[in-house]
Enzyme design. Structure first.
Site, PDB file in Angstrom:
ATOM      1  N   LEU A  54       0.706  -0.989   0.083  1.00 43.54           N
ATOM      2  CA  LEU A  54      -0.084  -0.017   0.109  1.00 43.54           C
ATOM      3  C   LEU A  54       0.853   1.175   0.004  1.00 43.54           C
ATOM      4  O   LEU A  54       1.810   1.129   0.589  1.00 43.54           O
ATOM      5  CB  LEU A  54      -0.937   0.074   1.091  1.00 43.54           C
ATOM      6  CG  LEU A  54      -1.739  -1.098   1.342  1.00 43.54           C
ATOM      7  CD1 LEU A  54      -2.887  -0.886   2.430  1.00 43.54           C
ATOM      8  CD2 LEU A  54      -2.568  -1.566  -0.080  1.00 43.54           C
ATOM      9  N   GLY A  99       1.377  -5.072   1.609  1.00 52.32           N
ATOM     10  CA  GLY A  99       0.262  -5.460   0.623  1.00 52.32           C
ATOM     11  C   GLY A  99       0.665  -5.930  -0.903  1.00 52.32           C
ATOM     12  O   GLY A  99      -0.079  -6.647  -1.541  1.00 52.32           O
ATOM     13  N   ASN A 123       4.710  -7.273   6.869  1.00 49.93           N
ATOM     14  CA  ASN A 123       5.661  -6.639   7.721  1.00 49.93           C
ATOM     15  C   ASN A 123       5.098  -5.612   8.449  1.00 49.93           C
ATOM     16  O   ASN A 123       5.836  -4.643   9.063  1.00 49.93           O
ATOM     17  CB  ASN A 123       6.837  -6.238   6.995  1.00 49.93           C
ATOM     18  CG  ASN A 123       6.647  -5.233   5.875  1.00 49.93           C
ATOM     19  OD1 ASN A 123       5.811  -5.401   5.344  1.00 49.93           O
ATOM     20  ND2 ASN A 123       7.533  -4.246   5.601  1.00 49.93           N
ATOM     21  N   GLU A 124       3.827  -5.282   8.490  1.00 50.33           N
ATOM     22  CA  GLU A 124       3.118  -4.317   9.278  1.00 50.33           C
ATOM     23  C   GLU A 124       3.676  -3.847  10.421  1.00 50.33           C
ATOM     24  O   GLU A 124       3.779  -2.763  10.885  1.00 50.33           O
ATOM     25  CB  GLU A 124       1.590  -4.254   9.254  1.00 50.33           C
ATOM     26  CG  GLU A 124       0.849  -4.248   7.777  1.00 50.33           C
ATOM     27  CD  GLU A 124       0.635  -5.490   6.857  1.00 50.33           C
ATOM     28  OE1 GLU A 124       1.595  -6.598   7.221  1.00 50.33           O
ATOM     29  OE2 GLU A 124       0.153  -5.520   5.915  1.00 50.33           O
TER      30      GLU A 124
END
Ligand SMILES: CC/C=C\C/C=C\C/C=C\CC/C=C/CC(=O)SCCNC(=O)CCNC(=O)[C@H](O)C(C)(C)COP(=O)(O)OP(=O)(O)OC[C@H]1O[C@@H](n2cnc3c(N)ncnc32)[C@H](O)[C@@H]1OP(=O)(O)O
Length: 248
Positions: A54, A99, A123-124
């Site tokens: 994203l 994303g 990996n957020e």
């Protein structure tokens, strides 16, 4: 043979901006409505990068209405990809964080280039943000609860060999064979009658998709209030600075 190749092209890193998401969704809808197309190979035209995920600039320094609009479009693309009737094969020819990994996870089969520089994973948590429940659900469906629990908390970005071992991808091949392998995989899947394959896919994925469909609006509200928090904006700011500093 009724197969389309979709090449992501949003330089420099194929980040999923609002415009890119929208175009992606429209292209997918067109293919879905074209009865001559039975399968799609998803890949990238950006050297060394499948997708950076994203677009951080859509989630940083904007207003709540923008965050809500952006998230609605992220949901829309995910629902279209995840519930597509077509056979989706990803040819992962570069880095695929967050994303980017999500796009690959939506596919029915994932082929990744054997280059240790390329990593893939949700990996957020490294960014100080949280993978939404539907990212998590799809991760659990793909690699199982224990692996997903560990990888999500640590924000693990897997090398191709690790991704294969844990099941994030189905096959790792030399970089120059990613596309030919994706085509041969597609040929195998095309041999299955569409109606039985589609009904089976629907049976496997419906509950996960419905879980978001029944609470789309609440999920948009959650995202908007989460991403608007000062502390979260600060984390994103620091992450963006780190990306800049990396260049030296
Ligand atoms: C209880 C829970 C309650 C509520 C939860 C509710 C909702 C959940 C909330 C939030 C969830 C939001 C979900 C987000 C998922 C995502 O996808 S976040 C994005 C994650 N992406 C990344 O971490 C990738 C970051 N990028 C990189 O690691 C590298 O750039 C990459 C390996 C892709 C390429 O490396 P390299 O070739 O060296 O290029 P550069 O690093 O130099 O980058 C070039 C320029 O591109 C900019 N850039 C990179 N990635 C992005 C990005 N994702 N978005 C926007 N821009 C990006 C980078 O800054 C450089 O810009 P510059 O040239 O300096 O201007």
């Amino acid at each position: 043979m009724g197969v389309a190749v979709m090449k992501l092209r949003n330089p420099p890193v194929n980040s999923l901006s609002l415009e890119c998401l929208t175009e992606f969704t429209i292209s997918l809808e067109k293919l879905e409505n074209d009865k001559s197309i039975r399968g799609v190979i998803l890949t990238s035209e950006c050297p060394g990068i499948f997708s950076a995920g994203l677009d951080l600039l859509e989630m940083y320094g904007r207003n709540p209405a923008h965050y809500a609009e952006y998230w609605k479009n992220v949901q829309e693309l995910w629902l279209r990809l995840y519930t597509s009737n077509m056979i989706l094969v990803s040819a992962i020819n570069g880095a695929s964080p967050a994303g980017g990994c999500l796009l690959a996870l939506c596919c029915d089969y994932r082929v990744m280039a054997d280059n240790p520089k390329y990593t893939i994973g949700l990996n957020e948590s490294l960014l100080g943000i949280v993978a939404p429940f539907w990212f998590k659900d799809m991760y659990v469906n793909t690699i199982g609860h224990r692996e997903a629990e560990r990888a999500l908390q640590l924000g693990t970005l897997f090398s191709p060999a690790e991704a294969l071992k844990v099941g994030v991808v189905d096959e790792v091949v030399p970089e120059d064979q990613v596309h030919s392998k994706a085509r041969s995989v597609m040929t195998k899947w095309l041999a299955i009658p569409d109606h039985s394959r589609q009904l089976t896919k629907n049976m496997m994925r419906k509950a996960t998709a419905d879980n978001l469909i029944k609470q789309r609006e609440a999920d948009i509200q959650n995202f908007t209030s989460f991403i608007s928090k000062d502390s979260i904006q600060k984390s994103l700011h620091m992450y963006l600075e780190k990306l800049k500093q990396k260049k030296g």
